[in-house]
Design a protein around this motif. Structure first.
Motif, PDB file in Angstrom:
ATOM      1  N   SER A 146      -6.225  -3.169  -0.087  1.00 13.84           N
ATOM      2  CA  SER A 146      -6.559  -2.632   1.227  1.00 13.84           C
ATOM      3  C   SER A 146      -8.064  -2.507   1.433  1.00 13.84           C
ATOM      4  O   SER A 146      -8.792  -2.098   0.538  1.00 13.84           O
ATOM      5  CB  SER A 146      -5.931  -1.251   1.418  1.00 13.84           C
ATOM      6  OG  SER A 146      -4.541  -1.362   1.428  1.00 13.84           O
ATOM      7  N   GLN A 180      -5.078  -5.499   4.942  1.00  8.68           N
ATOM      8  CA  GLN A 180      -4.391  -5.472   3.655  1.00  8.68           C
ATOM      9  C   GLN A 180      -4.105  -6.905   3.249  1.00  8.68           C
ATOM     10  O   GLN A 180      -3.577  -7.682   4.054  1.00  8.68           O
ATOM     11  CB  GLN A 180      -3.078  -4.707   3.740  1.00  8.68           C
ATOM     12  CG  GLN A 180      -3.255  -3.226   3.957  1.00  8.68           C
ATOM     13  CD  GLN A 180      -1.914  -2.507   3.947  1.00  8.68           C
ATOM     14  OE1 GLN A 180      -1.030  -2.835   4.722  1.00  8.68           O
ATOM     15  NE2 GLN A 180      -1.775  -1.545   3.057  1.00  8.68           N
ATOM     16  N   THR A 224      -2.187  -7.196   8.364  1.00 13.23           N
ATOM     17  CA  THR A 224      -1.481  -7.185   7.083  1.00 13.23           C
ATOM     18  C   THR A 224      -1.131  -8.619   6.727  1.00 13.23           C
ATOM     19  O   THR A 224      -0.476  -9.315   7.505  1.00 13.23           O
ATOM     20  CB  THR A 224      -0.190  -6.342   7.154  1.00 13.23           C
ATOM     21  OG1 THR A 224      -0.540  -5.011   7.553  1.00 13.23           O
ATOM     22  CG2 THR A 224       0.516  -6.303   5.815  1.00 13.23           C
ATOM     23  N   GLN A 272       0.528  -9.251  11.684  1.00 12.93           N
ATOM     24  CA  GLN A 272       1.203  -9.282  10.392  1.00 12.93           C
ATOM     25  C   GLN A 272       1.523 -10.726  10.046  1.00 12.93           C
ATOM     26  O   GLN A 272       2.097 -11.446  10.873  1.00 12.93           O
ATOM     27  CB  GLN A 272       2.497  -8.482  10.434  1.00 12.93           C
ATOM     28  CG  GLN A 272       2.297  -7.007  10.657  1.00 12.93           C
ATOM     29  CD  GLN A 272       3.627  -6.283  10.671  1.00 12.93           C
ATOM     30  OE1 GLN A 272       4.486  -6.520   9.825  1.00 12.93           O
ATOM     31  NE2 GLN A 272       3.806  -5.408  11.648  1.00 12.93           N
TER      32      GLN A 272
END
Length: 122
Positions: free
Chosen positions: A4, A9, A29, A64
């Motif tokens: 992170s 991340q 992410t 994501q």
């Protein structure tokens, strides 16, 4: 396991070429096994002129990216999308909507060109 940073991340085996642009106004992410080609842009923010046309507000959402994804050169992923697993995003694509697993997509806006299937050869 994800590593992170501020609003980003990263999973394992994330590789990129040069000229990568990542805007982390909102959270990004990225899971495992991602290949980012030259000039890819991940943009989490846009302007909303409807709030006040003379003084636009920054709005947006996270991005994501799932496992085993390849993103072609100069592709752009816009805010608020979910890219699932086992995908190929063609060169120069503009991704504006979520993409389900096992797909090849390309274009502006990106559209599904093919579904990836796996056959058991055993």
């Amino acid at each position: 396991m994800l590593v992170s940073f501020v609003n980003i991340q990263l999973g394992k085996n994330v590789a990129s070429n040069s000229n990568l642009h990542i805007n982390t106004t909102f959270k990004i992410t990225i899971w495992n096994d991602l290949a980012l080609s030259d000039g890819v842009k991940l943009i989490t923010v846009t302007l909303n002129y409807k709030i006040n046309p003379m003084n636009s507000a920054h709005v947006g959402g996270g991005i994501q990216i799932g496992n085993n994804v390849q993103i072609g050169a100069r592709s752009i992923l816009l805010s608020g999308i979910i890219i699932e697993d086992n995908l190929v995003i063609g060169t120069g694509s503009v991704v504006t909507k979520n993409i389900k697993s096992n797909r090849v997509v390309a274009g502006n806006p990106a559209k599904v060109l093919k579904r990836i299937t796996y056959e058991n050869n055993g």
